[in-house]
Design a protein around this motif. Structure first.
Motif: not given
Length: 153
Positions: A132-153
């Protein structure tokens, strides 16, 4: 097929990462000609926040597009669902009775680091409590932001 959103010109387009209008190249590699991707670049160029949700395998087809996004300071949040493999290719092989294909494991890729190397901001999420904090950061950034979400599967 598109799902309407609450804002004008706010649409979500599903993408499997496989196939294209010509049937020869993955959709992720055709940002210059496919409608959803072309529209996303146009909207981002107008300052409209664009959110792309993509798997790690599909992201690898056109990761170099991050360089352009960084140079143009486009307001794009790219959320990479990182399961460390080409799951779609493995699924097709299984359905066709071919067994697990060679070369479908993507261990060791860090999409936040790839983003940073190309001039974008990047955040890697391994612990679900960080999402959630990482999503907030990515969605409010003024430029491009990549969120690398590591999942199982």
């Amino acid at each position: 097929m598109a799902w309407p959103r609450s804002q004008p010109r706010g649409w979500a387009y599903p993408s499997t990462g496989c196939g294209s209008k010509s049937g020869t190249r993955p959709r992720a590699a055709r940002w210059d000609t496919d409608f959803p991707q072309r529209s996303a670049w146009r909207w981002a160029g107008r300052g409209t926040r664009v959110v792309a949700l993509v798997g790690d395998g599909s992201a690898m087809y056109a990761i170099q597009a991050l360089w352009s996004a960084a140079r143009l300071r486009l307001p794009i949040a790219v959320i990479v669902v990182n399961n460390r493999r080409y799951a779609t290719v493995e699924g097709f092989a299984e359905r066709l009775g071919m067994g697990k294909p060679v070369g479908t494991t993507l261990d060791g890729l860090n999409f936040a680091a790839l983003a940073t190397a190309q001039g974008c901001a990047g955040t890697r999420v391994v612990d679900p409590a960080e999402l959630v904090p990482a999503l907030r950061t990515a969605l409010t950034a003024t430029g491009p932001h990549v969120l690398d979400v590591v999942v199982n599967g």
